[in-house]
Design a protein around this motif. Sequence first.
Motif, PDB file in Angstrom:
ATOM      1  N   ILE A  23       2.430   5.385  -5.988  1.00 47.29           N
ATOM      2  CA  ILE A  23       2.608   3.969  -5.655  1.00 47.29           C
ATOM      3  C   ILE A  23       2.454   3.743  -4.154  1.00 47.29           C
ATOM      4  O   ILE A  23       1.852   2.747  -3.717  1.00 47.29           O
ATOM      5  N   LYS A  44      -1.212   3.699  -3.389  1.00 47.11           N
ATOM      6  CA  LYS A  44      -1.818   2.431  -3.831  1.00 47.11           C
ATOM      7  C   LYS A  44      -1.390   1.281  -2.923  1.00 47.11           C
ATOM      8  O   LYS A  44      -2.191   0.383  -2.620  1.00 47.11           O
ATOM      9  N   GLU A  85      -0.179  -8.130  -5.473  1.00 46.94           N
ATOM     10  CA  GLU A  85      -0.150  -6.711  -5.812  1.00 46.94           C
ATOM     11  C   GLU A  85       0.758  -5.952  -4.849  1.00 46.94           C
ATOM     12  O   GLU A  85       1.540  -5.089  -5.263  1.00 46.94           O
ATOM     13  N   LEU A 136       4.013  -3.813  -5.912  1.00 52.82           N
ATOM     14  CA  LEU A 136       4.162  -2.388  -5.601  1.00 52.82           C
ATOM     15  C   LEU A 136       5.411  -2.135  -4.756  1.00 52.82           C
ATOM     16  O   LEU A 136       6.114  -1.133  -4.945  1.00 52.82           O
ATOM     17  N   LEU A 162       4.429   0.925 -15.371  1.00 54.70           N
ATOM     18  CA  LEU A 162       3.257   1.235 -14.549  1.00 54.70           C
ATOM     19  C   LEU A 162       2.053   1.620 -15.408  1.00 54.70           C
ATOM     20  O   LEU A 162       0.905   1.329 -15.064  1.00 54.70           O
ATOM     21  N   TYR A 214      -1.382   1.285 -13.580  1.00 49.75           N
ATOM     22  CA  TYR A 214      -1.242   2.038 -12.328  1.00 49.75           C
ATOM     23  C   TYR A 214      -1.072   3.536 -12.561  1.00 49.75           C
ATOM     24  O   TYR A 214      -1.267   4.334 -11.655  1.00 49.75           O
TER      25      TYR A 214
END
Length: 592
Positions: free
Chosen positions: A315, A318, A417, A421, A444, A449
């Motif tokens: 995460i 990302k 987003e 996150l 997720l 994700y």
Amino acid sequence: MSLDGIVTRAIVKELNDKILGGRIDKIYQPEKDEILLNIYNNGKNHKLIISSSSNNPRIHLTNQAKTNPPNPPMFCMLLRKHLSGGIILNIEQFHMDRIIFIDISSIDELGVSKPKRLIIEIMGKHSNIILIEKDNLSIVDSIKRVPENVSRVRQVLPGLKYQLPPLQNKIDPLNSNREDFYNLIVQVKPKTYIYKFFYTNYMGLSPLISREICFNANIDIDRPVGSLTAQEKEILLNTFMSMITKVKEEKYTPVLIHDPIKSGYKAFHALDIKQFGNYKKEYLDSISKVLDKFYLVNDTIDRIKQKSNSIRKSIENKLERSLNKLSKQKEELLKSKEREKYKIYGDLILANVHKIEERAKQVTLENFYSEGMELINIPLNPKYSPAENAQRYYKKYSKLKNAHTLLLKEIPNTEEEIEYLENVLNSIDNCTEIIELEEIKEELIKEGYLNPHKKKQNKKNDNIKSKPHHYISSDGFHIYVGKNNRQNEYLTLKMANKDDIWLHAQKTPGSHVIIKKDRKSISNTTLEEAALLAAYYSKARHSNNVAVDYTEKKNVRKPKNAKTGMVIYENFNTVFVTPEYSKVQKLKKVED
């Protein structure tokens, strides 16, 4: 480590009192490094947990339920084969070390009784649970196999003869005397810290209890041994011997020391601990109860941390990409706002195309879009004709115009987003149970994700859901705090009534907080306490004067196609609070 030889001795006493002579009914292995034995003795059922976890090795009776894997591991199957139905014949400690022997009656394939010995070694990352044949010390198997490439000194493998861990030439304090003390204190280096003298020379003493000896003797722990006067040495010896006398006489005072800064406990011991001053202490009548409470929090937090590392890293990566993406998008948006000048360039070039020389690198023209008709310098590419340069400017204008329209749509998506996150990372920080981490994983996967699980899931656990924090305010109102996005969505969109109060830290990832009104007026005290929880369970928990928005639940809604737990709200008010753990700790918490 608080679990030293003294605590081990207290554990062994309690196990002898409670389960000696008991029958092992069931054996489970809930974790790769942990086993759970169900033991029936004197008309009562007992659960004995034995862990060889690197961070939290231990053995004690427990009341906690554990979730078991759908398929028992090999070591669990082996223990069931050899120990199921066995009677516990003996429980003993090896000197004052953190090694426990449990002898169990066992029947082999031919029906012959062959007692087995279960050895629990509590030694940090080297901790292990080993099953051996008691008569010839042959290793049947262990929860952690230790081949030669891991340890050249001592291997733990099936078929090998069991050897005790290497001794460190320490003295057993139960058998020591004044002469031993004075001989040792003369031999150590004069610069050795006093508290280190104890745990490096006496078996079973931890740094915690070594500091306690110094504290009770009113001697600074950081003083070197060489600075002690003869009188101070005598005081230190008497304090030490007094403590060992309590251990010999088994006069234990199981105690938990609360952590004043964060959730959980600072330390525990079988003897009373005074070195922490005004820290809150909790005395219990059983060392197992102390260990059960300590590790219920601390071991769970540790396992959550271990199991969440890969998710958190994924995460965070990302999130970093999304932040970089947003930065580039905003840069491109700024560039796109300059697009009008390129249209003007194109118009001016075409209006004056007959005046511009071929292969010119720039041209100065009057800007007829300006009231003052100021002169403007327009760069040209000599490779192209004036008309072609104009078309290139028109294309650039058109490209930036389209980009501007597209970026106005994409930037909010990227910001959403990033918000999502960051909320996920905050949810991981708020996890207090493994099941909550599993819920985050599932979420997720659903949002794309993480890759879907390939392992078979335990159907028994499919319907198990985690629960939000539940507090009761000073005025008796029920306050609920979501720990993850799934809980947040459940609290806000399903559990809360229209007139309940919804709170959230302003413009920062955090938990949804609900005050159940039950048709009553909410007092300022309850509102402030709920706001304190909203700030504490947010990314801003370490900040001062955190803004917390609150409104009635009817003013909160989930946008179409929004991710789990994402909402928007209106008609809100704002209150400012400083989240402090000490204040949160004072609120009444309900364990549902």
